[in-house]
Design a protein around this motif. Structure first.
Motif, PDB file in Angstrom:
ATOM      1  N   GLN A 372     -46.577 -21.831 -76.237  1.00  0.00           N
ATOM      2  CA  GLN A 372     -47.905 -22.437 -76.391  1.00  0.00           C
ATOM      3  C   GLN A 372     -48.874 -21.448 -77.042  1.00  0.00           C
ATOM      4  OE1 GLN A 372     -48.449 -25.469 -76.086  1.00  0.00           O
ATOM      5  NE2 GLN A 372     -47.253 -26.384 -74.451  1.00  0.00           N
ATOM      6  N   LEU A 373     -48.774 -20.171 -76.676  1.00  0.00           N
ATOM      7  CA  LEU A 373     -49.586 -19.148 -77.334  1.00  0.00           C
ATOM      8  C   LEU A 373     -49.349 -19.157 -78.833  1.00  0.00           C
ATOM      9  CD1 LEU A 373     -49.329 -15.883 -75.154  1.00  0.00           C
ATOM     10  CD2 LEU A 373     -51.411 -17.133 -75.697  1.00  0.00           C
ATOM     11  N   PHE A 374     -48.078 -19.212 -79.194  1.00  0.00           N
ATOM     12  CA  PHE A 374     -47.707 -19.159 -80.611  1.00  0.00           C
ATOM     13  C   PHE A 374     -48.141 -20.417 -81.348  1.00  0.00           C
ATOM     14  CE2 PHE A 374     -44.693 -19.580 -84.152  1.00  0.00           C
ATOM     15  CZ  PHE A 374     -44.870 -18.357 -84.778  1.00  0.00           C
ATOM     16  N   ILE A 375     -47.916 -21.560 -80.732  1.00  0.00           N
ATOM     17  CA  ILE A 375     -48.243 -22.826 -81.390  1.00  0.00           C
ATOM     18  C   ILE A 375     -49.739 -22.984 -81.588  1.00  0.00           C
ATOM     19  CG2 ILE A 375     -48.246 -25.344 -81.038  1.00  0.00           C
ATOM     20  CD1 ILE A 375     -45.464 -25.109 -79.887  1.00  0.00           C
ATOM     21  N   ASN A 376     -50.535 -22.393 -80.701  1.00  0.00           N
ATOM     22  CA  ASN A 376     -51.984 -22.508 -80.841  1.00  0.00           C
ATOM     23  C   ASN A 376     -52.479 -21.939 -82.158  1.00  0.00           C
ATOM     24  OD1 ASN A 376     -54.922 -21.106 -80.152  1.00  0.00           O
ATOM     25  ND2 ASN A 376     -54.653 -23.149 -79.266  1.00  0.00           N
ATOM     26  N   PHE A 377     -51.754 -20.985 -82.705  1.00  0.00           N
ATOM     27  CA  PHE A 377     -52.131 -20.429 -84.004  1.00  0.00           C
ATOM     28  C   PHE A 377     -52.092 -21.515 -85.076  1.00  0.00           C
ATOM     29  CE2 PHE A 377     -50.930 -18.640 -88.096  1.00  0.00           C
ATOM     30  CZ  PHE A 377     -51.927 -17.699 -88.293  1.00  0.00           C
ATOM     31  N   PHE A 378     -51.116 -22.397 -84.969  1.00  0.00           N
ATOM     32  CA  PHE A 378     -50.950 -23.445 -85.971  1.00  0.00           C
ATOM     33  C   PHE A 378     -51.728 -24.713 -85.621  1.00  0.00           C
ATOM     34  CE2 PHE A 378     -47.046 -20.910 -85.683  1.00  0.00           C
ATOM     35  CZ  PHE A 378     -47.040 -20.338 -86.949  1.00  0.00           C
ATOM     36  N   ILE A 379     -51.945 -24.928 -84.320  1.00  0.00           N
ATOM     37  CA  ILE A 379     -52.679 -26.115 -83.876  1.00  0.00           C
ATOM     38  C   ILE A 379     -53.799 -25.635 -82.956  1.00  0.00           C
ATOM     39  CG2 ILE A 379     -52.499 -28.421 -82.865  1.00  0.00           C
ATOM     40  CD1 ILE A 379     -49.489 -28.246 -83.234  1.00  0.00           C
ATOM     41  N   PRO A 380     -54.918 -25.170 -83.518  1.00  0.00           N
ATOM     42  CA  PRO A 380     -55.983 -24.596 -82.690  1.00  0.00           C
ATOM     43  C   PRO A 380     -56.757 -25.608 -81.861  1.00  0.00           C
ATOM     44  CG  PRO A 380     -56.657 -24.667 -84.988  1.00  0.00           C
ATOM     45  CD  PRO A 380     -55.211 -25.060 -84.956  1.00  0.00           C
ATOM     46  N   SER A 381     -56.587 -26.885 -82.147  1.00  0.00           N
ATOM     47  CA  SER A 381     -57.267 -27.917 -81.372  1.00  0.00           C
ATOM     48  C   SER A 381     -56.585 -28.081 -80.021  1.00  0.00           C
ATOM     49  CB  SER A 381     -57.243 -29.250 -82.126  1.00  0.00           C
ATOM     50  OG  SER A 381     -57.584 -30.320 -81.275  1.00  0.00           O
ATOM     51  N   GLY A 382     -57.364 -27.983 -78.934  1.00  0.00           N
ATOM     52  CA  GLY A 382     -56.786 -28.117 -77.602  1.00  0.00           C
ATOM     53  C   GLY A 382     -56.128 -29.460 -77.380  1.00  0.00           C
ATOM     54  N   SER A 383     -56.838 -30.542 -77.704  1.00  0.00           N
ATOM     55  CA  SER A 383     -56.266 -31.877 -77.526  1.00  0.00           C
ATOM     56  C   SER A 383     -55.117 -32.108 -78.493  1.00  0.00           C
ATOM     57  CB  SER A 383     -57.355 -32.936 -77.720  1.00  0.00           C
ATOM     58  OG  SER A 383     -57.964 -32.820 -78.992  1.00  0.00           O
ATOM     59  N   GLY A 384     -55.225 -31.560 -79.711  1.00  0.00           N
ATOM     60  CA  GLY A 384     -54.142 -31.706 -80.684  1.00  0.00           C
ATOM     61  C   GLY A 384     -52.883 -30.997 -80.247  1.00  0.00           C
ATOM     62  N   GLN A 385     -53.039 -29.815 -79.661  1.00  0.00           N
ATOM     63  CA  GLN A 385     -51.878 -29.087 -79.167  1.00  0.00           C
ATOM     64  C   GLN A 385     -51.244 -29.810 -77.986  1.00  0.00           C
ATOM     65  OE1 GLN A 385     -52.575 -24.923 -78.471  1.00  0.00           O
ATOM     66  NE2 GLN A 385     -50.680 -24.640 -77.319  1.00  0.00           N
ATOM     67  N   ALA A 386     -52.074 -30.372 -77.125  1.00  0.00           N
ATOM     68  CA  ALA A 386     -51.528 -31.139 -75.997  1.00  0.00           C
ATOM     69  C   ALA A 386     -50.742 -32.343 -76.495  1.00  0.00           C
ATOM     70  CB  ALA A 386     -52.663 -31.590 -75.086  1.00  0.00           C
ATOM     71  N   ALA A 387     -51.322 -33.044 -77.464  1.00  0.00           N
ATOM     72  CA  ALA A 387     -50.663 -34.240 -77.988  1.00  0.00           C
ATOM     73  C   ALA A 387     -49.362 -33.896 -78.709  1.00  0.00           C
ATOM     74  CB  ALA A 387     -51.605 -34.984 -78.937  1.00  0.00           C
TER      75      ALA A 387
END
Length: 470
Positions: A372-387
């Motif tokens: 999740q740490l790594f993916i946040n770099f590519f998807i910085p949106s909280g709701s987008g990362q959750a989805a």
């Protein structure tokens, strides 16, 4: 002697951190190279309750689409286009606060307040951080922090601190709440809904861990602030020609607080109130907020005695001050543009999630957290990362016999911790732009807190697994 000085200068230059734009450009090129070595793929997506959700087991490879050198260059203007709303938001807000600053109202009010606080000014740091963490934890305060940054910097400067301290009080305060996320509808709410976990369940556990996140941040900021006040040269911004693009007045230049200043600040407070009401009652976003602040800038300029020409001169100067940081947002977005066009974003998410299944026992949740740490770099949106990630992490948690609630925590902490340092995070870059803080200086300042937060998150996740949090 001169020869020795030249040698020292050369040695220093070897250790110089890369320019922020150079760093982001390298990341864009790296993202483009990944499209040549990674298989292109995609998940099937469906719309559900206004959100785009990946269909479990739908990942499939697609025809490769490597990004050409010319497409890399095109990604930058496309990133600017995709980020246009927040870029122009930064420009126009910067212009508005340029007008407000020019009236002298903020400086007069802040220095008047500080003169009364005397030696108790340091208490403002924990008070402000706690105050901003509460809405961060309950209503997902994020973009709204941007509009408070100039005022926070003015307060910090008046207390003898620097712009980093001023931004930290606001941004880190809100992020602490965001990481805690006890009732954040945009992160925990979305993730728990996708994971089919009762909404805002586990709030007690989140509250306890949130306290640790908050205390750690307060200690860092207060220690740094005390060091800067004792020795201004210890500031990470000390060698910059201009530390602060918002307020650069010195105490002997400050005029006494007047009735005119009071009316200027009253117009600002009224604008803030209207914006906050609009956000929560009328679903306002950046466009509406910017419109309100344009009105505030015009009214403040006229009330403050700047007249029409003076008002717009201050407005354009304010925009110039934030140009460096505003355009960085577009460069950061270009990284995502490249990966989306090359169709490797879903591949990265898929392969990283597959790796987690190889980690034994309870430690698999730590793997989830780092993914999740790594993916946040590519998807910085909280709701987008959750989805994007929770439809994958939920069945994976079931397979590994990990509570779904813990999988939500791994996402929540990964998203929140990374947001303090992620250069693709528009809110962070916008705050840095308004504060006049180069990203490389911010990273040098914040990395210790990130490490501490990672440790807290790991311990929290292991405890959650141990107690069977559900």
């Amino acid at each position: 002697m001169r020869h020795q000085d030249q040698q020292l200068d050369k040695k220093k230059s070897k250790w110089e951190l890369p320019h922020t734009y150079a760093l982001l450009s390298f990341m864009i090129v790296l993202a483009a190279l990944s499209t040549y070595f990674l298989s292109a793929g995609s998940f099937e997506r469906v719309e559900q309750d206004g959100r785009t959700i990946l269909v479990e087991g739908s990942y499939q490879t697609v025809e490769s689409n490597p990004i050409s050198p010319f497409e890399i260059l095109q990604a930058i203007p496309l990133g600017m286009e995709d980020s246009a709303q927040i870029i122009f938001y930064i420009f126009l807000i910067g212009g508005t606060f340029g007008v407000i600053t020019k009236t002298g109202a903020i400086d007069a009010a802040v220095y008047g307040l500080v003169s009364r606080l005397k030696h108790n000014g340091a208490l403002l740091i924990p008070v402000i951080m706690i105050a901003f963490s509460i809405p961060g934890a309950t209503i997902g305060l994020s973009e709204e922090v941007i509009i408070f940054v100039p005022i926070g910097i003015a307060v910090a400067k008046a207390l003898g601190y620097d712009s980093i301290t001023g931004m930290s009080m606001l941004n880190l305060g809100a992020v602490c709440g965001f990481v805690g996320g006890m009732a954040n509808p945009f992160t925990v709410g979305v993730a728990q809904t996708i994971a089919e976990v009762p909404l805002f369940s586990g709030i007690g556990f989140r509250l306890v861990v949130y306290v640790f996140f908050l205390l750690t941040a307060i200690i860092l900021v207060m220690r740094y602030a005390a060091k800067v006040k004792k020795d201004p040269s210890s500031s990470y911004l000390a060698d910059l020609p201009q530390q602060d693009t918002i307020s650069s007045s010195t105490p002997d230049q400050i005029k006494p607080f007047s009735r005119r200043h009071a009316f200027v600040l009253l117009s600002v407070v009224a604008g803030f109130a209207i914006n906050m009401y609009g956000i929560f009652e009328w679903d306002w976003y950046l466009t509406e907020m910017t419109g309100t602040f344009l009105a505030i800038g015009l009214i403040a300029g006229l009330i403050g005695g700047l007249r029409i020409n003076g008002t717009f001169e201050a407005f354009t100067n304010g925009m110039k001050d934030v140009a460096y940081g505003a355009l960085i947002v577009g460069f950061a977005r270009a990284i995502l543009v490249v990966m989306e066009q090359g169709q490797v974003l879903d591949t990265i998410v898929y392969q990283l999630s597959a790796l987690i299944s190889q980690i034994p026992g309870a430690f698999a949740v730590i793997g989830m957290f780092f993914v999740q740490l790594f993916i946040n770099f590519f998807i910085p949106s909280g709701s987008g990362q959750a989805a994007t990630t929770m439809p994958i992490m939920t069945p994976l948690a079931d397979l590994l016999e990990i509570q779904r609630q813990v999988a939500v925590l791994a996402y929540q902490y990964g998203d929140g911790v990374m947001s303090t340092v992620n250069p693709t995070n528009g809110v962070l870059m916008a705050c840095l732009a308004l504060a006049g803080i180069p990203y490389t200086r911010w990273f040098k300042y914040i990395w210790k807190l990130v490490v501490a937060w990672i440790i807290i998150a790991i311990l929290g996740l292991l405890v959650a697994v141990w107690i069977g949090l559900s």
